[in-house]
Scaffold this active site. Structure first.
Site, PDB file in Angstrom:
ATOM      1  N   CYS A   2       0.833  -1.200   0.000  1.00  0.00           N
ATOM      2  CA  CYS A   2       0.000   0.000   0.000  1.00  0.00           C
ATOM      3  C   CYS A   2       0.865   1.247   0.000  1.00  0.00           C
ATOM      4  O   CYS A   2       2.048   1.215   0.330  1.00  0.00           O
ATOM      5  CB  CYS A   2      -0.904   0.000   1.232  1.00  0.00           C
ATOM      6  SG  CYS A   2      -1.911  -1.486   1.397  1.00  0.00           S
ATOM      7  N   ARG A  27       1.520   1.692  -6.029  1.00  0.00           N
ATOM      8  CA  ARG A  27       1.734   0.735  -4.944  1.00  0.00           C
ATOM      9  C   ARG A  27       0.453  -0.021  -4.586  1.00  0.00           C
ATOM     10  O   ARG A  27       0.507  -0.997  -3.828  1.00  0.00           O
ATOM     11  CB  ARG A  27       2.269   1.456  -3.702  1.00  0.00           C
ATOM     12  CG  ARG A  27       3.608   2.130  -3.902  1.00  0.00           C
ATOM     13  CD  ARG A  27       4.090   2.756  -2.615  1.00  0.00           C
ATOM     14  NE  ARG A  27       4.365   1.750  -1.607  1.00  0.00           N
ATOM     15  CZ  ARG A  27       5.520   1.122  -1.455  1.00  0.00           C
ATOM     16  NH1 ARG A  27       6.513   1.358  -2.289  1.00  0.00           N
ATOM     17  NH2 ARG A  27       5.698   0.235  -0.509  1.00  0.00           N
ATOM     18  N   TRP A  74      -3.660  -1.835  -1.503  1.00  0.00           N
ATOM     19  CA  TRP A  74      -3.600  -3.109  -2.209  1.00  0.00           C
ATOM     20  C   TRP A  74      -4.120  -4.146  -1.218  1.00  0.00           C
ATOM     21  O   TRP A  74      -3.489  -4.424  -0.206  1.00  0.00           O
ATOM     22  CB  TRP A  74      -2.166  -3.424  -2.641  1.00  0.00           C
ATOM     23  CG  TRP A  74      -2.045  -4.629  -3.524  1.00  0.00           C
ATOM     24  CD1 TRP A  74      -2.202  -4.675  -4.871  1.00  0.00           C
ATOM     25  CD2 TRP A  74      -1.733  -5.969  -3.109  1.00  0.00           C
ATOM     26  NE1 TRP A  74      -2.018  -5.968  -5.327  1.00  0.00           N
ATOM     27  CE2 TRP A  74      -1.728  -6.768  -4.279  1.00  0.00           C
ATOM     28  CE3 TRP A  74      -1.466  -6.569  -1.878  1.00  0.00           C
ATOM     29  CZ2 TRP A  74      -1.454  -8.139  -4.245  1.00  0.00           C
ATOM     30  CZ3 TRP A  74      -1.202  -7.929  -1.837  1.00  0.00           C
ATOM     31  CH2 TRP A  74      -1.199  -8.700  -3.017  1.00  0.00           C
ATOM     32  N   ASN A 100       0.475  -0.366   6.031  1.00  0.00           N
ATOM     33  CA  ASN A 100       0.937  -1.242   4.958  1.00  0.00           C
ATOM     34  C   ASN A 100       1.608  -2.436   5.609  1.00  0.00           C
ATOM     35  O   ASN A 100       2.544  -2.282   6.392  1.00  0.00           O
ATOM     36  CB  ASN A 100       1.931  -0.512   4.053  1.00  0.00           C
ATOM     37  CG  ASN A 100       2.564  -1.423   3.024  1.00  0.00           C
ATOM     38  OD1 ASN A 100       1.956  -2.388   2.580  1.00  0.00           O
ATOM     39  ND2 ASN A 100       3.802  -1.120   2.636  1.00  0.00           N
ATOM     40  N   GLY A 101       1.130  -3.634   5.306  1.00  0.00           N
ATOM     41  CA  GLY A 101       1.688  -4.828   5.910  1.00  0.00           C
ATOM     42  C   GLY A 101       0.598  -5.804   6.279  1.00  0.00           C
ATOM     43  O   GLY A 101      -0.556  -5.680   5.864  1.00  0.00           O
ATOM     44  N   GLU A 489      10.725 -13.487 -19.524  1.00  0.00           N
ATOM     45  CA  GLU A 489      10.392 -12.096 -19.235  1.00  0.00           C
ATOM     46  C   GLU A 489       9.386 -11.545 -20.241  1.00  0.00           C
ATOM     47  O   GLU A 489       8.472 -10.805 -19.877  1.00  0.00           O
ATOM     48  CB  GLU A 489      11.672 -11.242 -19.246  1.00  0.00           C
ATOM     49  CG  GLU A 489      11.458  -9.752 -19.023  1.00  0.00           C
ATOM     50  CD  GLU A 489      10.882  -9.394 -17.663  1.00  0.00           C
ATOM     51  OE1 GLU A 489      10.478  -8.221 -17.488  1.00  0.00           O
ATOM     52  OE2 GLU A 489      10.839 -10.282 -16.780  1.00  0.00           O
ATOM     53  N   LYS A 493       5.852  -9.984 -19.107  1.00  0.00           N
ATOM     54  CA  LYS A 493       5.410  -8.635 -19.440  1.00  0.00           C
ATOM     55  C   LYS A 493       4.037  -8.666 -20.103  1.00  0.00           C
ATOM     56  O   LYS A 493       3.158  -7.866 -19.790  1.00  0.00           O
ATOM     57  CB  LYS A 493       6.414  -7.966 -20.399  1.00  0.00           C
ATOM     58  CG  LYS A 493       7.661  -7.446 -19.750  1.00  0.00           C
ATOM     59  CD  LYS A 493       7.409  -6.217 -18.931  1.00  0.00           C
ATOM     60  CE  LYS A 493       7.845  -6.264 -17.521  1.00  0.00           C
ATOM     61  NZ  LYS A 493       8.163  -7.361 -16.755  1.00  0.00           N
ATOM     62  N   GLU A 496       1.252  -9.704 -17.629  1.00  0.00           N
ATOM     63  CA  GLU A 496       1.080  -8.706 -16.576  1.00  0.00           C
ATOM     64  C   GLU A 496       0.150  -7.578 -16.991  1.00  0.00           C
ATOM     65  O   GLU A 496      -0.711  -7.149 -16.216  1.00  0.00           O
ATOM     66  CB  GLU A 496       2.437  -8.083 -16.207  1.00  0.00           C
ATOM     67  CG  GLU A 496       3.248  -8.855 -15.202  1.00  0.00           C
ATOM     68  CD  GLU A 496       4.537  -8.134 -14.866  1.00  0.00           C
ATOM     69  OE1 GLU A 496       4.917  -8.122 -13.690  1.00  0.00           O
ATOM     70  OE2 GLU A 496       5.182  -7.574 -15.783  1.00  0.00           O
ATOM     71  N   HIS A 512       8.915 -31.382 -26.171  1.00  0.00           N
ATOM     72  CA  HIS A 512       8.701 -32.138 -24.935  1.00  0.00           C
ATOM     73  C   HIS A 512       7.393 -31.732 -24.260  1.00  0.00           C
ATOM     74  O   HIS A 512       7.333 -31.597 -23.030  1.00  0.00           O
ATOM     75  CB  HIS A 512       9.888 -31.945 -23.986  1.00  0.00           C
ATOM     76  CG  HIS A 512      11.172 -32.493 -24.525  1.00  0.00           C
ATOM     77  ND1 HIS A 512      11.416 -33.843 -24.648  1.00  0.00           N
ATOM     78  CD2 HIS A 512      12.278 -31.871 -25.010  1.00  0.00           C
ATOM     79  CE1 HIS A 512      12.619 -34.045 -25.162  1.00  0.00           C
ATOM     80  NE2 HIS A 512      13.166 -32.843 -25.394  1.00  0.00           N
ATOM     81  N   LYS A 611       3.506  -2.355  -7.509  1.00  0.00           N
ATOM     82  CA  LYS A 611       4.892  -2.229  -7.926  1.00  0.00           C
ATOM     83  C   LYS A 611       5.860  -2.946  -6.991  1.00  0.00           C
ATOM     84  O   LYS A 611       6.733  -3.681  -7.423  1.00  0.00           O
ATOM     85  CB  LYS A 611       5.256  -0.750  -8.016  1.00  0.00           C
ATOM     86  CG  LYS A 611       6.694  -0.482  -8.458  1.00  0.00           C
ATOM     87  CD  LYS A 611       6.929  -0.940  -9.877  1.00  0.00           C
ATOM     88  CE  LYS A 611       8.309  -0.584 -10.359  1.00  0.00           C
ATOM     89  NZ  LYS A 611       8.593  -1.158 -11.686  1.00  0.00           N
TER      90      LYS A 611
END
Length: 616
Positions: A2, A27, A74, A100-101, A489, A493, A496, A512, A611
């Site tokens: 947050c 955030r 968040w 936050n936590g 990556e 991306k 996301e 495979h 983030k």
């Protein structure tokens, strides 16, 4: 994850809090709220949704006052609702708290407070913490003072298991903000006649660049012209005032429509800044004084472990190839979330690197602490010189990438690879690389910013490809050697920010099992630069085409044969194998960006993501 901001000063708090929340929205953006103390009343405005929704609510009835808190959430405990938005108040309604936590024992504390006839309005662990502090404060003897409120906070936090970066205000002590940190980032901003509490300096860099990066178990009393920092145990805490290196202009969007696009185009400068002053043509090597290790100590290293999460883990995978190929050092990568829970054998000559853009990633920080607990020298690679990882590591490499606001990592990714390449060059020159080989590596590295600009010049072509393939059901990404991590990556991306299915695989793994997914509506993106495994990648491409799969190839300029085989080709400049990941990832970043824009997605604030991951 947050965003937190607290302000106490002479001016109106609301516009400062709201501007800070907009800068902190990356955030978390499930809900937002502010609380102000003024004229004997607690004024709270909060709602589910983005900061824009809160702004509309505030416009209807603006709160007034010069002391206040702001929060963007968040969600962890409790659904995304108006009620669960921060700030939360205690039983009396006089105390407001943002957090936050995660409070791990909140249910036990809640049950104890319920037995004391407390009534809760939300599902959150934060409300329990607000009630606990308020309950203790109301029961303490003596005057209603900042000292009493601080003691109530101290007693409450001694009962708490979990992590927190928090700030609170109280009607009975209207000219003070209290704050505390354990496990979640929190920073004190020092101004003239005004002070701040924030979770990220980008929220206040337009007001002050003098900050104190708080340590775990710090408790802070903040007034307009004064602050005190003490420990949870009750003793004075040591602190250092630092200067923020970037300006508010660097954290602004500028002419770009999204931060992600801005940061993609900032990569040439970010890569150059990561190398600035660190390459020595005279000695044909890199110089990394921040490692705090002599050449003799570096020669004694027998094994390297790279630990990270998310995109940083993919840079670690590139680093594994770099260190093993250039330095001949056994290297392995560990997910930071698994590192401290494994009993991984590591000999005394193992060197550990913790990689994190923010320097606050909770799993990576825990891995760093576990490594140090076991006596291993542990270094950091991060972008925030005042971050917890930077301060707790034994040394490391600072990226110099500047603020990265977009949730999806871009310039931090290529900056981390650049730093790992410098490390590999340094260790290689200590061991077996000749002076001539060192010069060749330096020349390749120094040419990268201009070559990235060449790739960026193809942005319009890549945008057209994204539009062409926008209706695809999903995407498969393939690469080998240095570019296998880039396949991972590229897939990350894309999923996301566009929410489309995407997977990254080693090219040779196609047969495979992965080949079962090949079909016309699922294009494959093959990273096939002109390197030692090009022919193998071409074989993979042929197998996909034989099954009517569409292929986009990322290839080295001049390879017209790939244009005859693939449906579409994105060209990159020629470069040595070890430098190719920095060039091949850029078109994949652009492709993901333009695809997400075409699909109408919120590029900078993708759903469910934030983030900096500061909770387990």
């Amino acid at each position: 994850m947050c965003g937190i901001i607290g302000y106490i000063g002479q001016g109106e708090a609301t516009p400062i809090l709201m501007d800070g929340l907009r800068r902190l929205e990356y955030r978390g953006y499930d809900s937002a709220g502010i609380a102000l103390v003024a004229n004997g009343a607690m004024q709270i405005r909060k709602c589910a949704g983005r900061i824009g929704s809160l702004a509309e609510l505030i416009q209807q009835e603006p709160p007034r006052g010069s002391v206040g808190l702001g929060h963007t959430r968040w969600a962890t405990h409790g659904a995304v609702t108006d009620e669960n938005a921060h700030p939360h108040v205690d039983q009396s309604g006089k105390l407001a708290l943002i957090h936050n936590g995660v409070i791990e024992n909140f249910q036990l504390l809640r049950d104890q407070l319920l037995a004391q006839k407390h009534q809760f309005r939300t599902e959150t662990d934060t409300e329990v913490l607000a009630h606990l502090v308020g309950h203790i404060f109301d029961g303490l003897p003596g005057p209603r003072s900042k000292e009493t409120l601080l003691e109530a906070l101290r007693q409450a936090l001694k009962q708490v298991n979990g992590t927190y970066g928090l700030a609170l205000i109280h009607l009975d002590v209207p000219d003070v903000i209290l704050a505390a940190r354990r496990g979640s980032p929190l920073i004190l901003g020092i101004g003239k006649g005004q002070n701040f509490i924030v979770s990220d300096v980008s929220a206040i860099v337009g007001h002050t660049r003098d900050v104190v990066y708080l340590d775990d178990y710090d408790l802070v009393t903040v007034e307009r012209d004064h602050f005190d920092i003490a420990s949870l145990a009750g003793t004075d805490a040591k602190f250092q005032v630092s200067k923020v290196e970037f300006t508010s202009e660097e954290a602004d969007l500028g002419e770009y429509p999204h931060y992600m696009l801005k940061e993609i185009f900032e990569q040439p400068n970010a890569i150059r800044d990561a190398m600035r002053g660190r390459l020595s043509a005279e000695d044909s090597t890199a110089k990394l004084g921040g490692l705090n290790m002599s050449s003799r100590e570096l020669r004694e290293v027998e094994r390297i472990v790279l630990t990270a999460c998310g995109s940083a883990f993919h840079t670690a995978l590139v680093g594994e190839y770099l260190l093993e190929n250039l330095a001949h050092l056994p290297t392995e990568c560990e997910f930071a979330s698994e590192f401290r829970y494994r009993n991984m054998p590591m000999n005394k000559d193992t060197l550990v690197f913790a990689i994190s853009q923010s320097g606050e990633t909770i799993d990576t920080l825990a891995a760093l602490r576990e490594s140090k607990r076991k006596g291993h020298r542990t270094l950091g690679i991060c972008n925030n010189v005042g971050s917890t990882i930077a301060r707790e590591s034994d040394g490391g490499v600072y990226m110099h990438a500047g603020p990265e606001i977009g949730v999806a990592a871009t310039k931090s990714f290529t900056s981390q690879i650049t730093c790992l390449a410098l490390l590999a060059l340094l260790l290689g020159r200590i061991r077996h690389l000749s002076s001539a080989q060192g010069i060749e590596a330096i020349q390749a590295l120094e040419s990268l910013p201009d070559k990235v600009r060449q790739v960026l010049a193809e942005a319009d072509t890549i945008r057209e490809l994204a539009i062409k393939y926008a209706d695809s059901a999903g995407f498969l990404f393939f690469g080998r050697q240095y570019n296998y991590p880039i396949a991972l990556e590229g897939a990350l991306k894309l999923k996301e920010i566009s929410y489309r299915f995407a997977e990254g695989h080693p090219s040779a793994e196609l047969k495979h099992g992965v080949i079962a997914l090949v079909r016309p509506e699922v294009p494959s993106i093959i990273i096939a630069p002109d390197d030692a495994v090009l022919e193998k990648n071409i074989n993979t491409l042929e197998q996909i085409k034989a099954r009517k799969g569409k292929v986009i190839a990322v290839a080295t300029e001049g390879r017209k044969d790939l244009a005859r085989l693939a449906d579409d080709v994105i060209y990159i400049p020629k470069c040595p194998d070890f430098a190719s990941p920095i060039l091949t990832v850029v078109p994949l970043q652009l492709f993901a960006y333009y695809l997400a824009v075409q699909l109408g997605c919120d590029v900078d604030k993708p759903r469910n993501l934030a983030k900096s991951v500061t909770v387990e």
